[in-house]
Design a protein around this motif. Sequence first.
Motif, mmCIF file in Angstrom:
data_model
loop_
_atom_site.group_PDB
_atom_site.id
_atom_site.type_symbol
_atom_site.label_atom_id
_atom_site.label_comp_id
_atom_site.label_asym_id
_atom_site.label_seq_id
_atom_site.Cartn_x
_atom_site.Cartn_y
_atom_site.Cartn_z
ATOM 1 N N SER A 187 0.726 -1.215 0.025
ATOM 2 C CA SER A 187 -0.030 0.105 0.108
ATOM 3 C C SER A 187 0.828 1.145 0.060
ATOM 4 C CB SER A 187 -1.105 0.083 1.195
ATOM 5 O OG SER A 187 -1.846 -1.085 1.247
ATOM 6 N N HIS A 199 -5.021 6.319 1.456
ATOM 7 C CA HIS A 199 -4.409 5.179 1.684
ATOM 8 C C HIS A 199 -4.975 4.057 0.497
ATOM 9 C CE1 HIS A 199 -3.824 1.043 4.198
ATOM 10 N NE2 HIS A 199 -2.827 1.147 3.382
ATOM 11 N N SER A 234 0.576 -2.194 5.567
ATOM 12 C CA SER A 234 -0.521 -2.117 6.507
ATOM 13 C C SER A 234 -0.240 -2.921 8.056
ATOM 14 C CB SER A 234 -1.575 -3.064 6.025
ATOM 15 O OG SER A 234 -2.156 -2.700 4.639
ATOM 16 N N GLU A 235 1.013 -2.904 8.336
ATOM 17 C CA GLU A 235 1.541 -3.177 9.644
ATOM 18 C C GLU A 235 2.562 -1.837 10.033
ATOM 19 O OE1 GLU A 235 3.715 -6.582 9.533
ATOM 20 O OE2 GLU A 235 1.830 -7.837 8.946
ATOM 21 N N ILE A 253 -3.702 0.729 10.661
ATOM 22 C CA ILE A 253 -4.963 0.100 10.217
ATOM 23 C C ILE A 253 -6.130 0.946 10.337
ATOM 24 C CG2 ILE A 253 -4.043 -2.267 10.663
ATOM 25 C CD1 ILE A 253 -5.305 -2.004 13.520
ATOM 26 N N GLU A 256 -8.259 3.250 6.544
ATOM 27 C CA GLU A 256 -8.881 2.394 5.665
ATOM 28 C C GLU A 256 -8.560 2.569 3.868
ATOM 29 O OE1 GLU A 256 -13.004 2.204 6.134
ATOM 30 O OE2 GLU A 256 -12.889 1.457 8.079
ATOM 31 N N ARG A 257 -8.474 1.584 3.449
ATOM 32 C CA ARG A 257 -8.057 1.676 2.048
ATOM 33 C C ARG A 257 -8.986 2.218 1.538
ATOM 34 N NH1 ARG A 257 -5.024 -3.410 -0.896
ATOM 35 N NH2 ARG A 257 -2.942 -3.085 0.061
#
Length: 336
Positions: A187, A199, A234-235, A253, A256-257
């Motif tokens: 991402s 994102h 995403s971490e 997290i 949101e995408r």
Amino acid sequence: MTVIKKELMEVREKFADPRRTQLVDSFEEIVIEEEKPVADDTVVILTQAGFVKRMAPKAFDKALAGGEFADPPRQAIRTMTDAKLLFFTDVGSAYILSAEKIVEAGRAKDRGLPLGGVLAGLEKDESLVALIEAGDWSGELMFVTRKGLIKRTALSEYNVRKSKFAALNLKNGDRLLAVLDPAGEESALLLSRSGMAIHFAIEDVSVIGRTAAGVKAMTLAADDEVAFAFVHSSEGEVVLISELGYMKRCLLIDFERQARGGKGVKAFNFLKNGANGNYLAGALAVREPYRFSIVQKNGGVTPCDTESVAIEPRTGRGQPYVVVVMDDVVTELVRQ
């Protein structure tokens, strides 16, 4: 003449031997290859003040551990002297330079050279955005501009025979913000000056040519611009700070995408009265704890570490971590 001729004939008969050379109409060119010098390990250093130099790895490690750098490294690349380096500037120019061409410093206190003394053709209004080792010229690079454009391009397209060339086609008034390595990441997170964030998946960005301008990554307000950009899986977390020293740490997290090209979501809740700031002054991606510095306009530097920054929700207001008096605002966060 007769006597001389007779004596020469006697010499020929006595000492003559068959011709040892052969006369030919053409011959093959013999190329003698020069031995290339053996490449050595080296560390290329970009300092906080914008100087470039290189050091032997052992000398660099010793100086770093002992805190000997008066002008600390902003970036240090461990490489070989025959490696190719790519310098990208905010006006969209790329420069290729061999590591061995960079001045070698024997001591940490040696200043090095300013970028203008290293990169031929560097203009006064150009600022360095990224310094990348080319390696074997495989993989990709991701480019993000301040006006919200993004593109992915094969690194091999930058393996050209020019010392200076166009890295991308910038539109009028736009500037290159970041050059990222998307290898192994999923991402992209872009943050605007006003505290908005978007994102989206890296695969949403097509791979296009070197001279292409890119596609829209983020829709911005008229008075806003992209200020920070990261790639991630995403971490982890992101540390954000306003110009008035209000800082927080958010989990990735929480973002949101969404589809590439949107306006994004609020990443920092600025109060209407401006008590906690009016814009983002710094941002750092965090995967594991590390130390960093909070830099202020008048030269003040406050050491900090990521674990000391309180975790807040995406819409949090932040907490004060440095005192800002008058115009001595926070200008950036620098990872140590």
